[in-house]
Scaffold this motif. Structure first.
Motif, PDB file in Angstrom:
ATOM      1  N   HIS A 188    -103.328  35.146  42.235  1.00 30.68           N
ATOM      2  CA  HIS A 188    -103.158  35.839  43.511  1.00 30.68           C
ATOM      3  C   HIS A 188    -102.687  37.280  43.334  1.00 30.68           C
ATOM      4  O   HIS A 188    -102.633  38.039  44.303  1.00 30.68           O
ATOM      5  CB  HIS A 188    -102.161  35.082  44.396  1.00 30.68           C
ATOM      6  CG  HIS A 188    -102.457  33.616  44.507  1.00 30.68           C
ATOM      7  ND1 HIS A 188    -103.718  33.150  44.805  1.00 30.68           N
ATOM      8  CD2 HIS A 188    -101.671  32.524  44.343  1.00 30.68           C
ATOM      9  CE1 HIS A 188    -103.683  31.816  44.816  1.00 30.68           C
ATOM     10  NE2 HIS A 188    -102.467  31.427  44.530  1.00 30.68           N
ATOM     11  N   ILE A 190    -110.905  41.098  46.723  1.00 26.95           N
ATOM     12  CA  ILE A 190    -110.640  40.565  48.055  1.00 26.95           C
ATOM     13  C   ILE A 190    -110.847  41.662  49.087  1.00 26.95           C
ATOM     14  O   ILE A 190    -110.179  42.696  49.054  1.00 26.95           O
ATOM     15  CB  ILE A 190    -109.200  40.019  48.151  1.00 26.95           C
ATOM     16  CG1 ILE A 190    -108.898  39.075  46.981  1.00 26.95           C
ATOM     17  CG2 ILE A 190    -108.999  39.327  49.491  1.00 26.95           C
ATOM     18  CD1 ILE A 190    -109.852  37.900  46.847  1.00 26.95           C
ATOM     19  N   THR A 234    -114.072  35.103  53.342  1.00 26.81           N
ATOM     20  CA  THR A 234    -113.458  33.788  53.202  1.00 26.81           C
ATOM     21  C   THR A 234    -113.177  33.587  51.721  1.00 26.81           C
ATOM     22  O   THR A 234    -114.053  33.820  50.877  1.00 26.81           O
ATOM     23  CB  THR A 234    -114.366  32.672  53.731  1.00 26.81           C
ATOM     24  OG1 THR A 234    -115.664  32.793  53.114  1.00 26.81           O
ATOM     25  CG2 THR A 234    -114.509  32.748  55.239  1.00 26.81           C
ATOM     26  N   VAL A 235    -111.949  33.169  51.408  1.00 24.61           N
ATOM     27  CA  VAL A 235    -111.508  33.023  50.019  1.00 24.61           C
ATOM     28  C   VAL A 235    -110.763  31.707  49.876  1.00 24.61           C
ATOM     29  O   VAL A 235    -109.894  31.388  50.699  1.00 24.61           O
ATOM     30  CB  VAL A 235    -110.564  34.180  49.613  1.00 24.61           C
ATOM     31  CG1 VAL A 235    -110.197  34.071  48.136  1.00 24.61           C
ATOM     32  CG2 VAL A 235    -111.182  35.527  49.919  1.00 24.61           C
ATOM     33  N   CYS A 271    -109.012  28.775  46.851  1.00 22.67           N
ATOM     34  CA  CYS A 271    -108.546  28.506  45.495  1.00 22.67           C
ATOM     35  C   CYS A 271    -107.784  27.198  45.539  1.00 22.67           C
ATOM     36  O   CYS A 271    -107.164  26.862  46.555  1.00 22.67           O
ATOM     37  CB  CYS A 271    -107.632  29.646  45.010  1.00 22.67           C
ATOM     38  SG  CYS A 271    -106.890  29.390  43.377  1.00 22.67           S
ATOM     39  N   THR A 273    -102.798  30.722  48.107  1.00 30.47           N
ATOM     40  CA  THR A 273    -103.949  31.587  48.310  1.00 30.47           C
ATOM     41  C   THR A 273    -103.801  32.365  49.617  1.00 30.47           C
ATOM     42  O   THR A 273    -104.436  33.411  49.807  1.00 30.47           O
ATOM     43  CB  THR A 273    -105.246  30.746  48.321  1.00 30.47           C
ATOM     44  OG1 THR A 273    -105.265  29.913  47.142  1.00 30.47           O
ATOM     45  CG2 THR A 273    -106.483  31.614  48.342  1.00 30.47           C
ATOM     46  N   SER A 274    -102.938  31.880  50.506  1.00 32.86           N
ATOM     47  CA  SER A 274    -102.657  32.588  51.761  1.00 32.86           C
ATOM     48  C   SER A 274    -102.194  34.023  51.517  1.00 32.86           C
ATOM     49  O   SER A 274    -102.294  34.871  52.415  1.00 32.86           O
ATOM     50  CB  SER A 274    -101.602  31.832  52.564  1.00 32.86           C
ATOM     51  OG  SER A 274    -100.405  31.667  51.811  1.00 32.86           O
ATOM     52  N   LEU A 310    -103.654  36.315  50.121  1.00 33.98           N
ATOM     53  CA  LEU A 310    -104.775  37.249  50.212  1.00 33.98           C
ATOM     54  C   LEU A 310    -105.180  37.549  51.644  1.00 33.98           C
ATOM     55  O   LEU A 310    -105.997  38.430  51.895  1.00 33.98           O
ATOM     56  CB  LEU A 310    -105.951  36.691  49.407  1.00 33.98           C
ATOM     57  CG  LEU A 310    -105.567  36.282  47.966  1.00 33.98           C
ATOM     58  CD1 LEU A 310    -106.744  35.643  47.252  1.00 33.98           C
ATOM     59  CD2 LEU A 310    -105.021  37.465  47.187  1.00 33.98           C
ATOM     60  N   ALA A 367    -108.014  33.284  53.829  1.00 32.72           N
ATOM     61  CA  ALA A 367    -107.767  32.799  52.468  1.00 32.72           C
ATOM     62  C   ALA A 367    -106.773  31.642  52.508  1.00 32.72           C
ATOM     63  O   ALA A 367    -105.698  31.773  53.106  1.00 32.72           O
ATOM     64  CB  ALA A 367    -107.215  33.932  51.606  1.00 32.72           C
ATOM     65  N   HIS A 368    -107.122  30.549  51.868  1.00 32.64           N
ATOM     66  CA  HIS A 368    -106.208  29.406  51.856  1.00 32.64           C
ATOM     67  C   HIS A 368    -106.510  28.484  50.681  1.00 32.64           C
ATOM     68  O   HIS A 368    -107.579  28.556  50.058  1.00 32.64           O
ATOM     69  CB  HIS A 368    -106.277  28.636  53.170  1.00 32.64           C
ATOM     70  CG  HIS A 368    -107.650  28.149  53.537  1.00 32.64           C
ATOM     71  ND1 HIS A 368    -108.186  26.984  53.039  1.00 32.64           N
ATOM     72  CD2 HIS A 368    -108.590  28.681  54.357  1.00 32.64           C
ATOM     73  CE1 HIS A 368    -109.387  26.805  53.542  1.00 32.64           C
ATOM     74  NE2 HIS A 368    -109.671  27.822  54.339  1.00 32.64           N
TER      75      HIS A 368
END
Length: 473
Positions: free
Chosen positions: A115, A124, A129-130, A132, A137-138, A140, A147-148
């Motif tokens: 991250h 990013i 939409t991202v 991991c 991941t939030s 980002l 991102a989550h």
């Protein structure tokens, strides 16, 4: 056709929606998939069993971060003592070669905590939409990206299809106005947000942070705030892109260039919630009321201002809540009503995906330089940069020398003591001043006791040998 007022989350969701079913679930397209060594091997095993290929290798990045040692990384895998950790790191390397996605192995100049690495490489972008296989991941979402974290079976699904099946979340707005006082940092603000949502107000929601105090935050501070959104029970946190976002992204290795940059910047600048968009949940926070904050319990929402005592369980009328407070105090060996200021510590950890960026290290080093003295006798203090790039910047600025001169250990990048999955951990009964994001029972080592706080507060604790108010140093 009547225009439907939309939130930032609505707009990202709608632009990535592949198909929705009558049951409320949908497939959304994923723009960026990040991997690390712990949650990806099982997913690749699933691909291999089913004879599937990686759908979009160019949209996937893998790094080793959770299990890596933070010393002697130049030895490579031979320097990883834990055979299970070594096997996971080898599996990530092998899968990168087999499936053709980018991989930054331990020791690579681009390696570090996933991250931290992804933003500094410019991977990013607003509106993305991202996902991991990691809950933080939030982080980002600071870029205006949805991102989550996802589970291992979902990691496999994204690898195979570049889509994710999920239900749409509710919209939540946390408006933060006012101005943070001198000596109050983004970590204190993040802990205040989590405490304000202690009743899990964010459950089932995607949070958008708005307000003047949010706009004043740097990108690194915004990442700290979004990082801890998951601790408020929410799925993800978002901050609409602005000039600060564009200034951070411009010139990054994976950012657009030339005309492509101009077009992207114009598109990103327009990505915001409509003024009349409705939110399902609303929370307001006065930044001026936030003080340096320390956790007293075993959840991130169990915190108080540094001048406040630990709570009295009798203040909770609900028996179950009262029992939870009692259990947390007992685990932390803290008496009801006891002051946290002055509590002796054994270890200090400055690092993690929450607080290991260059601005975090600068703040901690500034406190050390200003205060003088040395790390207190009997205290072991670790500073762990979030990436090789952060490490190189800090060393070029002489921050490592500031820390080393007074007795801090200067380490190599990795998740380190945040999750206790590598050699950096607490022994039973040890108390730690930590800049990480979770203080669960045993999180940093079986029987370890974690107090979350800002980098400046952690640095001050290291010098004093106890929890102190950094503003008084």
């Amino acid at each position: 056709m009547t225009r439907r007022p939309s939130t930032l989350y609505d707009k990202i969701w709608d632009s990535h929606l592949v198909v929705a079913d009558d049951g409320g679930e949908a497939l959304i397209y994923i723009d960026r998939h990040l991997l690390h060594e712990v949650s990806s091997p099982q997913a690749f095993e699933g691909l291999a069993r089913r004879g599937l290929r990686l759908r979009r290798p160019a949209l996937t990045l893998g790094v080793a971060d959770h299990n890596v040692p933070t010393q002697a990384q130049g030895l490579g895998l031979a320097g990883v003592a834990d055979p299970a950790a070594r096997a996971q790191m080898q599996a990530l390397s092998d899968n990168a070669a087999r499936y053709g996605f980018d991989h930054y192995p331990m020791g690579d100049a681009r390696n570090g905590i996933v991250h931290v690495v992804a933003p500094e490489q410019g991977l990013i972008h607003p509106g993305m939409t991202v996902v991991c296989g990691d809950s933080h991941t939030s982080t980002l979402g600071a870029f205006g990206a949805l991102a989550h974290g996802i589970g291992t079976s979902e990691v496999e699904h994204v690898l195979a299809t570049q889509t994710l099946r999920q239900a749409k979340a509710r919209n939540m707005r946390i408006r933060i106005d006012g101005r943070l006082a001198q000596g109050v940092e983004a970590k204190d603000l993040a802990l205040a947000v989590v405490r304000a949502c202690a009743a899990q107000a964010g459950r089932g929601c995607v949070v958008e942070y708005q307000g003047k105090a949010v706009r004043r935050l740097s990108m690194e501070e915004r990442m700290t705030l979004c990082n801890m959104t998951i601790e408020a029970g929410a799925r993800a946190g978002l901050i609409a892109p602005d000039r600060t976002t564009l200034d951070y992204l411009r010139g990054r290795p994976q950012a657009p260039e030339g005309q492509a940059w101009d077009e992207a910047a114009a598109r990103w600048s327009a990505l915001t919630s409509d003024a009349d968009a409705a939110f399902d949940v609303e929370v307001e926070i006065d930044a001026a009321a936030v003080a340096p904050t320390v956790t007293w319990g075993t959840r991130p929402d169990q915190s108080v201002a540094i001048d406040e005592p630990a709570p009295d369980p009798s203040a909770w009328p609900d028996p179950r809540a009262r029992e939870a407070v009692l259990r947390a105090l007992d685990y932390m060996a803290i008496r009801p009503g006891q002051a946290l200021k002055g509590l002796a510590i054994n270890k200090v950890f400055i690092g993690s995906c929450t607080n290991s960026r260059i601005e975090d290290l600068r703040r901690a080093a500034a406190l050390v330089a200003r205060a003088g003295g040395r790390v207190a006798d009997g205290v072991r203090a670790l500073v762990v940069p979030g990436s090789r790039q952060v490490m190189a910047m800090a060393e070029a600025e002489g921050l490592d020398a500031v820390f080393r001169a007074v007795g801090f250990e200067w380490r190599e990048p990795g998740c380190s003591m945040c999750a206790g999955m590598n050699a950096d951990r607490l022994d039973p009964g040890e108390r730690c001043a930590s800049t990480s994001n979770r203080n669960f029972e045993g999180r940093q080592g079986p029987g370890g006791r974690t107090h979350l706080m800002s980098p400046t507060m952690a640095a001050a604790a290291a010098l004093a040998g106890r929890i102190v108010d950094a503003r008084e140093v």
